[in-house]
Design a protein around this motif. Structure first.
Motif, PDB file in Angstrom:
ATOM      1  N   ARG A  45     -21.603 -11.522  49.526  1.00 46.17           N
ATOM      2  CA  ARG A  45     -20.509 -12.495  49.427  1.00 46.17           C
ATOM      3  C   ARG A  45     -19.438 -12.228  50.483  1.00 46.17           C
ATOM      4  O   ARG A  45     -18.884 -13.152  51.078  1.00 46.17           O
ATOM      5  CB  ARG A  45     -19.901 -12.428  48.022  1.00 46.17           C
ATOM      6  N   TYR A  46     -19.164 -10.954  50.733  1.00 49.87           N
ATOM      7  CA  TYR A  46     -18.189 -10.584  51.766  1.00 49.87           C
ATOM      8  C   TYR A  46     -18.665 -11.065  53.138  1.00 49.87           C
ATOM      9  O   TYR A  46     -17.883 -11.609  53.934  1.00 49.87           O
ATOM     10  CB  TYR A  46     -17.988  -9.072  51.769  1.00 49.87           C
ATOM     11  N   THR A  47     -19.949 -10.887  53.413  1.00 50.05           N
ATOM     12  CA  THR A  47     -20.513 -11.352  54.681  1.00 50.05           C
ATOM     13  C   THR A  47     -20.396 -12.865  54.810  1.00 50.05           C
ATOM     14  O   THR A  47     -20.064 -13.398  55.882  1.00 50.05           O
ATOM     15  CB  THR A  47     -21.989 -10.939  54.791  1.00 50.05           C
ATOM     16  N   THR A  48     -20.659 -13.577  53.706  1.00 49.84           N
ATOM     17  CA  THR A  48     -20.547 -15.037  53.727  1.00 49.84           C
ATOM     18  C   THR A  48     -19.112 -15.465  54.033  1.00 49.84           C
ATOM     19  O   THR A  48     -18.885 -16.402  54.818  1.00 49.84           O
ATOM     20  CB  THR A  48     -20.990 -15.618  52.373  1.00 49.84           C
TER      21      THR A  48
ATOM     22  N   PHE B 233     -16.485 -15.029  40.745  1.00 47.06           N
ATOM     23  CA  PHE B 233     -16.279 -13.688  40.168  1.00 47.06           C
ATOM     24  C   PHE B 233     -16.197 -12.627  41.257  1.00 47.06           C
ATOM     25  O   PHE B 233     -15.322 -11.748  41.230  1.00 47.06           O
ATOM     26  CB  PHE B 233     -17.420 -13.374  39.195  1.00 47.06           C
ATOM     27  N   LEU B 234     -17.115 -12.703  42.230  1.00 47.57           N
ATOM     28  CA  LEU B 234     -17.126 -11.723  43.313  1.00 47.57           C
ATOM     29  C   LEU B 234     -15.878 -11.848  44.180  1.00 47.57           C
ATOM     30  O   LEU B 234     -15.310 -10.839  44.620  1.00 47.57           O
ATOM     31  CB  LEU B 234     -18.389 -11.902  44.161  1.00 47.57           C
ATOM     32  N   ASP B 235     -15.436 -13.069  44.438  1.00 47.17           N
ATOM     33  CA  ASP B 235     -14.215 -13.257  45.231  1.00 47.17           C
ATOM     34  C   ASP B 235     -12.999 -12.679  44.526  1.00 47.17           C
ATOM     35  O   ASP B 235     -12.103 -12.119  45.163  1.00 47.17           O
ATOM     36  CB  ASP B 235     -13.993 -14.749  45.507  1.00 47.17           C
ATOM     37  N   GLU B 236     -12.976 -12.802  43.196  1.00 50.71           N
ATOM     38  CA  GLU B 236     -11.827 -12.324  42.442  1.00 50.71           C
ATOM     39  C   GLU B 236     -11.790 -10.801  42.348  1.00 50.71           C
ATOM     40  O   GLU B 236     -10.736 -10.188  42.513  1.00 50.71           O
ATOM     41  CB  GLU B 236     -11.846 -12.926  41.041  1.00 50.71           C
ATOM     42  N   HIS B 237     -12.944 -10.197  42.090  1.00 48.98           N
ATOM     43  CA  HIS B 237     -12.986  -8.751  41.854  1.00 48.98           C
ATOM     44  C   HIS B 237     -13.262  -7.937  43.110  1.00 48.98           C
ATOM     45  O   HIS B 237     -12.965  -6.734  43.140  1.00 48.98           O
ATOM     46  CB  HIS B 237     -14.043  -8.431  40.795  1.00 48.98           C
ATOM     47  N   PHE B 238     -13.818  -8.574  44.138  1.00 46.59           N
ATOM     48  CA  PHE B 238     -14.124  -7.839  45.371  1.00 46.59           C
ATOM     49  C   PHE B 238     -13.623  -8.615  46.578  1.00 46.59           C
ATOM     50  O   PHE B 238     -14.414  -9.105  47.393  1.00 46.59           O
ATOM     51  CB  PHE B 238     -15.635  -7.579  45.481  1.00 46.59           C
ATOM     52  N   PRO B 239     -12.303  -8.752  46.707  1.00 47.19           N
ATOM     53  CA  PRO B 239     -11.737  -9.475  47.857  1.00 47.19           C
ATOM     54  C   PRO B 239     -11.940  -8.680  49.148  1.00 47.19           C
ATOM     55  O   PRO B 239     -12.401  -7.523  49.135  1.00 47.19           O
ATOM     56  CB  PRO B 239     -10.256  -9.580  47.496  1.00 47.19           C
ATOM     57  N   ASP B 240     -11.595  -9.299  50.266  1.00 50.37           N
ATOM     58  CA  ASP B 240     -11.811  -8.668  51.564  1.00 50.37           C
ATOM     59  C   ASP B 240     -11.115  -7.318  51.665  1.00 50.37           C
ATOM     60  O   ASP B 240     -11.677  -6.359  52.230  1.00 50.37           O
ATOM     61  CB  ASP B 240     -11.299  -9.588  52.678  1.00 50.37           C
ATOM     62  N   GLU B 241      -9.901  -7.217  51.121  1.00 46.75           N
ATOM     63  CA  GLU B 241      -9.155  -5.965  51.230  1.00 46.75           C
ATOM     64  C   GLU B 241      -9.901  -4.815  50.553  1.00 46.75           C
ATOM     65  O   GLU B 241      -9.970  -3.706  51.087  1.00 46.75           O
ATOM     66  CB  GLU B 241      -7.759  -6.120  50.603  1.00 46.75           C
TER      67      GLU B 241
END
Length: 442
Positions: free
Chosen positions: A402-405, A421-429
């Protein structure tokens, strides 16, 4: 990936056929008679096909560096033959080949002269065989090629099932299954020799060193002793615990190393939950599984083995993660004596040192502590640790994807609940903190 799945499948089948022919020819020279040396009834030797696919995936970028191409082929074939030998003996209770009578052999599954031959074959595959096969594939219409591959896959699957049933001494009395087995044997007849005896008798001729009864008796003799202590020896439970411990120790060691050399605290974890380095965890399991029987050898022996195996392992991990995740997690291009930036001589030496320290110092103590765990607690702990690490790896893989996308796509808005869910719990930072050295490949 340099080759497509379609091309890799053709590599597998064509090299499996060539390997079968080479084995039959070698047996004819030695025994002056036809012997189907393959596990299957079809004229296929899957070990050669699997090796060719691994060569194509991991060694293609070394085509202009013949020495490393040769060494890479030797290492890949070593790992493949040793793994295949152990798996077959473990589940089928038979040793399918034995090189203990040769010098410079490893546990009877591999010998240096044969590994050297494998290295030469790797060079021939990359430099000559693969380009030739690709040229031939250009002459075959794509649809016809896919149909042929599908037929080959179905036939191979049926043949494998029948051969496995024969080895396990299962009695199939269905008339159609017997006819299928006969049909598959007739394919080998087309190559010039008939296989008229039962599959089990053919295998005994091909592998006269098979002695299933001794293997079963040896295992039965070991069971009472191993049943009294949790994870005695170097079995599944012991390796799971060692994987988790080595992953943790490897992460801590790398973190301290970065602090001492670079002056910064940097995350070296491979997963999103906890300080665990999967590379070090699998490396510890690899070194233990392959070198366990040689742990009492000299430090120089273990150092050399660790240097070669560790370097090959790290190179393979680099290729694998780049293919799967599209991300480069480390790059040694700035360090002298590096190979494609994936591995360098200095860190190979570190692997050698780590092998000596692990097998001579850390492993005996950890092994003793693990074996002191009560049996029921240890077995339950094994499955809990395994479930946690597998879930951790899966979530980390999804988060990385998801980060790569988000980094490579112009429209990165989440389209599914999982993406949200992934954007919320694993943001770029957070991802950049966990993987500070990750570089996306365009």
């Amino acid at each position: 990936m340099e080759y497509t799945i379609y091309q890799l499948l053709w590599f597998f089948f064509l090299y499996s056929i060539l390997g079968w022919c080479a084995g039959v020819a070698a047996a004819a020279v030695r025994k002056h008679t036809f012997v189907n040396t393959g596990f299957l009834n079809l004229p296929l030797c899957p070990t050669y096909g699997a090796a060719a696919v691994l060569f194509a995936i991991f060694l293609a970028e070394l085509r202009d560096q013949l020495f490393f191409l040769l060494v890479g082929g030797m290492v890949i074939s070593f790992l493949l033959t040793v793994a295949a030998g152990h798996i077959l003996e473990r589940f089928l209770h038979r040793r399918w080949w034995d090189y203990t009578q040769y010098r410079f052999q490893f546990d009877g599954y591999a010998s240096f002269p044969l590994l050297l031959v494998w290295g030469v074959l790797a060079v021939l595959c990359i430099k000559v065989g693969n380009p030739l096969i690709l040229c031939l594939l250009d002459w075959i219409p794509a649809l016809a090629g896919r149909i042929l591959l599908l037929i080959a896959l179905v036939w191979t699957g049926l043949d494998f099932a029948l051969s496995l049933a024969a080895v396990l001494q299962l009695r199939f009395r269905t008339k159609r299954l017997a006819e299928l087995s006969q049909d598959l044997r007739e394919v080998s007849d087309a190559f010039g020799n008939a296989i008229t005896k039962r599959i089990q008798r053919r295998m005994m001729r091909a592998y006269p060193n098979l002695d299933a009864e001794k293997l079963v008796e040896a295992r039965a003799a070991e069971e009472p002793r191993s049943g009294q202590v949790f994870a005695r020896g170097c079995g599944f439970h012991k390796l799971v615990w060692l994987f988790v411990i080595a992953a943790f120790l490897g992460d801590i060691t790398e973190t301290i190393f970065c602090r001492v050399t670079a002056g910064v605290w940097m995350s070296r974890s491979s997963v999103v939950y906890g300080p665990f380095s999967i590379v070090w965890g699998l490396g510890g399991v690899m070194l233990t599984a392959l070198l366990y029987k040689y742990k009492d050898r000299s430090d120089r022996y273990l150092f050399l083995a660790g240097t070669v195996l560790g370097g090959a392992y790290e190179y393979g991990c680099s290729v694998f993660t780049e293919l799967v995740f599209g991300t480069v997690f480390w790059d040694y291009s700035h360090i002298p004596f590096n190979l494609g930036g994936r591995v360098n001589l200095l860190f190979c030496f570190f692997w050698g040192i780590a092998a000596v320290i692990w097998l001579k110092g850390i492993y005996p103590r950890l092994s003793g502590l693990i074996e002191k765990i009560p049996r029921r607690v240890g077995q339950a702990g094994t499955w809990l640790l395994l479930a946690f690490m597998l879930a951790n790896i899966v979530i980390s893989t999804l988060a990385l994807d998801r980060y790569t996308t988000r980094q490579t796509s112009e429209s990165a808005a989440p389209e599914t609940a999982l993406a949200a869910f992934l954007d919320e719990h694993f943001p770029d930072e957070r991802m950049e903190f966990i993987y500070p050295n990750a570089v996306l490949k365009g």
